[in-house]
Design an enzyme around this catalytic site. Structure first.
Site, PDB file in Angstrom:
ATOM      1  N   LEU A  46       0.891  -1.150   0.000  1.00  0.00           N
ATOM      2  CA  LEU A  46       0.000   0.000   0.000  1.00  0.00           C
ATOM      3  C   LEU A  46       0.929   1.199   0.000  1.00  0.00           C
ATOM      4  O   LEU A  46       1.853   1.257   0.812  1.00  0.00           O
ATOM      5  CB  LEU A  46      -0.858   0.032   1.267  1.00  0.00           C
ATOM      6  CG  LEU A  46      -2.223  -0.628   1.248  1.00  0.00           C
ATOM      7  CD1 LEU A  46      -2.894  -0.478   2.600  1.00  0.00           C
ATOM      8  CD2 LEU A  46      -3.124  -0.081   0.157  1.00  0.00           C
ATOM      9  N   ASP A  47       0.694   2.135  -0.892  1.00  0.00           N
ATOM     10  CA  ASP A  47       1.553   3.318  -0.946  1.00  0.00           C
ATOM     11  C   ASP A  47       1.564   4.037   0.388  1.00  0.00           C
ATOM     12  O   ASP A  47       0.622   3.922   1.181  1.00  0.00           O
ATOM     13  CB  ASP A  47       1.050   4.290  -2.017  1.00  0.00           C
ATOM     14  CG  ASP A  47       1.062   3.668  -3.397  1.00  0.00           C
ATOM     15  OD1 ASP A  47       2.020   2.956  -3.705  1.00  0.00           O
ATOM     16  OD2 ASP A  47       0.097   3.889  -4.147  1.00  0.00           O
TER      17      ASP A  47
END
Length: 196
Positions: A46-47
């Site tokens: 997940l960024d």
């Protein structure tokens, strides 16, 4: 030789946390600041500026299968976008859009009639009085780099906030931001059906 004990962990990743254990700078928050279990690694990413469900494990084969593009599994996101998408934009997102010479696979996209119940983001998104926002629920079966953000931008509705709420049959449930827990046996079975 003793049989290896596998760990499967669900984590509610906060905004601003890198999906890795190593620190590039002392001030950057990483998984190390929340999870003290040795030798587990995130399944996918997940960024830093995305929030929500992250799966971690020390089961290398399962990790590989879940990350490999040929073994697609659904991932569901709540996406706050700038302005209110029209039916054309929603239809384009569902059918697939062109991003850097790649056409995304069909997705499920729903415009939500009200804001979902989520904990506040810290820091909050930038608020512009004259620009309304809307929430979408998007389910993808692939996970290219920054794909949701690129998809909504390509149809003219930039993403302001992105929260992953489900991976396959696993969801956030009662987890609070920054909390983690081990999967229960029935969840591990559900997960393994996607990987073996």
């Amino acid at each position: 030789m003793p049989k290896k004990t596998y760990r499967y962990i669900l984590f509610y990743k906060p905004y601003g946390v890198l999906s890795q254990f190593s620190k590039d700078t002392p001030s950057q928050k990483t998984l190390q600041d929340y999870i003290s279990v040795p030798d587990v690694y995130p399944v996918g990413r997940l960024d830093c500026d995305s929030e929500g469900l992250l799966l971690l494990t020390n089961h290398g084969q399962l990790q590989h299968r879940l990350c490999h593009p040929s073994f697609g599994h659904p991932r569901t996101y709540l996406v706050q976008v700038e302005r209110i998408p029209d039916t054309t934009a929603l239809s384009n997102l569902e059918q697939g859009v062109l991003i850097k010479n790649y056409r995304t696979k069909p997705a499920k996209v729903k415009l939500l009639s009200q804001e979902p119940l989520l904990p506040p983001r810290i820091p909050p998104i930038r608020f512009r009085k004259n620009v309304p926002t809307a929430w979408l629920e998007m389910t993808l079966n692939e996970g290219k780099n920054r794909q949701v953000r690129r998809m909504t931008a390509s149809v003219g509705f930039p993403t302001l906030r992105l929260v992953r709420i489900q991976i396959a049959d696993l969801n956030l449930g009662d987890l609070q931001v920054g909390e983690w827990r081990d999967l229960i046996a029935s969840e591990v079975k559900l997960l393994q059906k996607f990987a073996f």
